[in-house]
Design an enzyme around this catalytic site. Sequence first.
Site, PDB file in Angstrom:
ATOM      1  N   CYS A  84       0.929  -1.288   0.039  1.00  0.00           N
ATOM      2  CA  CYS A  84      -0.011   0.078  -0.131  1.00  0.00           C
ATOM      3  C   CYS A  84       0.916   1.285   0.035  1.00  0.00           C
ATOM      4  O   CYS A  84       1.712   1.522   0.806  1.00  0.00           O
ATOM      5  CB  CYS A  84      -0.923  -0.013   1.272  1.00  0.00           C
ATOM      6  SG  CYS A  84      -1.513   1.310   1.520  1.00  0.00           S
ATOM      7  N   GLU A  85       0.868   2.173  -1.036  1.00  0.00           N
ATOM      8  CA  GLU A  85       1.454   3.347  -0.955  1.00  0.00           C
ATOM      9  C   GLU A  85       1.276   4.368   0.042  1.00  0.00           C
ATOM     10  O   GLU A  85       1.947   5.254   0.369  1.00  0.00           O
ATOM     11  CB  GLU A  85       1.174   4.095  -2.154  1.00  0.00           C
ATOM     12  CG  GLU A  85      -0.018   4.616  -2.585  1.00  0.00           C
ATOM     13  CD  GLU A  85      -0.238   5.298  -3.830  1.00  0.00           C
ATOM     14  OE1 GLU A  85      -0.800   6.264  -3.957  1.00  0.00           O
ATOM     15  OE2 GLU A  85       0.341   4.667  -4.910  1.00  0.00           O
ATOM     16  N   HIS A  86       0.228   4.284   0.961  1.00  0.00           N
ATOM     17  CA  HIS A  86      -0.251   5.025   1.909  1.00  0.00           C
ATOM     18  C   HIS A  86       0.756   4.767   3.141  1.00  0.00           C
ATOM     19  O   HIS A  86       0.968   5.506   4.081  1.00  0.00           O
ATOM     20  CB  HIS A  86      -1.565   5.233   2.266  1.00  0.00           C
ATOM     21  CG  HIS A  86      -2.371   5.454   1.295  1.00  0.00           C
ATOM     22  ND1 HIS A  86      -3.650   4.838   0.714  1.00  0.00           N
ATOM     23  CD2 HIS A  86      -2.138   6.594   0.143  1.00  0.00           C
ATOM     24  CE1 HIS A  86      -4.096   5.479  -0.370  1.00  0.00           C
ATOM     25  NE2 HIS A  86      -3.145   6.292  -0.755  1.00  0.00           N
ATOM     26  N   HIS A  87       0.796   3.427   3.477  1.00  0.00           N
ATOM     27  CA  HIS A  87       1.447   3.178   4.650  1.00  0.00           C
ATOM     28  C   HIS A  87       2.823   2.169   4.411  1.00  0.00           C
ATOM     29  O   HIS A  87       3.433   1.629   5.393  1.00  0.00           O
ATOM     30  CB  HIS A  87       0.471   2.431   5.788  1.00  0.00           C
ATOM     31  CG  HIS A  87      -0.566   3.393   6.088  1.00  0.00           C
ATOM     32  ND1 HIS A  87      -1.871   3.236   5.692  1.00  0.00           N
ATOM     33  CD2 HIS A  87      -0.619   4.315   7.201  1.00  0.00           C
ATOM     34  CE1 HIS A  87      -2.774   4.109   6.149  1.00  0.00           C
ATOM     35  NE2 HIS A  87      -1.956   4.701   6.880  1.00  0.00           N
ATOM     36  N   GLN A 125      -5.155  -0.665  -4.531  1.00  0.00           N
ATOM     37  CA  GLN A 125      -5.740  -1.577  -5.370  1.00  0.00           C
ATOM     38  C   GLN A 125      -6.799  -1.014  -6.326  1.00  0.00           C
ATOM     39  O   GLN A 125      -6.662  -1.714  -7.798  1.00  0.00           O
ATOM     40  CB  GLN A 125      -6.705  -2.367  -4.203  1.00  0.00           C
ATOM     41  CG  GLN A 125      -7.314  -3.754  -5.018  1.00  0.00           C
ATOM     42  CD  GLN A 125      -8.128  -4.412  -3.899  1.00  0.00           C
ATOM     43  OE1 GLN A 125      -7.715  -4.315  -2.685  1.00  0.00           O
ATOM     44  NE2 GLN A 125      -9.256  -5.128  -4.329  1.00  0.00           N
ATOM     45  N   HIS A 153      -5.960  -5.997   3.346  1.00  0.00           N
ATOM     46  CA  HIS A 153      -5.056  -4.870   3.612  1.00  0.00           C
ATOM     47  C   HIS A 153      -4.588  -4.913   4.886  1.00  0.00           C
ATOM     48  O   HIS A 153      -5.362  -4.739   5.935  1.00  0.00           O
ATOM     49  CB  HIS A 153      -5.883  -3.654   3.150  1.00  0.00           C
ATOM     50  CG  HIS A 153      -6.015  -3.798   1.672  1.00  0.00           C
ATOM     51  ND1 HIS A 153      -5.366  -2.641   0.915  1.00  0.00           N
ATOM     52  CD2 HIS A 153      -7.058  -4.185   0.811  1.00  0.00           C
ATOM     53  CE1 HIS A 153      -5.815  -2.653  -0.347  1.00  0.00           C
ATOM     54  NE2 HIS A 153      -6.839  -3.751  -0.434  1.00  0.00           N
ATOM     55  N   CYS A 155      -2.900  -2.597   6.318  1.00  0.00           N
ATOM     56  CA  CYS A 155      -3.109  -1.419   6.847  1.00  0.00           C
ATOM     57  C   CYS A 155      -4.456  -1.257   7.547  1.00  0.00           C
ATOM     58  O   CYS A 155      -4.778  -0.465   8.463  1.00  0.00           O
ATOM     59  CB  CYS A 155      -2.708  -0.138   5.803  1.00  0.00           C
ATOM     60  SG  CYS A 155      -4.184  -0.224   4.595  1.00  0.00           S
TER      61      CYS A 155
END
Length: 196
Positions: A84-87, A125, A153, A155
């Site tokens: 995941c690019e956020h976390h 995703q 996920h 996250c």
Amino acid sequence: MKEEQNKEETTLRISDAYQKIITDLGEDAGREGLLKTPERAAKAMQFLTQGYEQNPKAILESALFNEDYSEMVIVKDIEVYSLCEHHMLPFFGKAHVAYIPKGKIVGLSKIPRVVDAFARRLQVQERLTLEIRDAINEALQPEGVAVVLECSHMCMQMRGVQKQNSVTTSSAFTGVFLENDSTRKEFINLVQARLH
């Protein structure tokens, strides 16, 4: 030789960053169990993001064949592992990919390779689903493409809302899968069926 040297320099830079992170988290980076962790983590991160070095279009174009087959082709239950690019935490699950040829088919192993080429990047995703669809659509120019991803996920499971049993489903369609309800339903039914 130059490529190997670049890899070594990249590994060193990433290792240094991980060593600082370990220290900033309050750990002793010199502790026996952590001595090689920065280097291991650097190599693991490079492996998990190797998709940046892969060309999905070239993967598909390397195994295109002229063929009159015009029925649905499905490759389902393709394992997906991404970050995941956020976390920068993992998400993982399965991809189901179908296309209806229009004069061209692709070697079946190339579809999972394309999934991996996009998944092995920092991702969300939703974008991953679209990238897989668009690459196949562009390379094969078929009657239509269908992609469904089902992923868990970390996250959401390890942090944040901590919902361990949640699964996210995303889909993307082109051509006859978008325009024809019965074709789309056939795809969904075949994905859900346990034929093997």
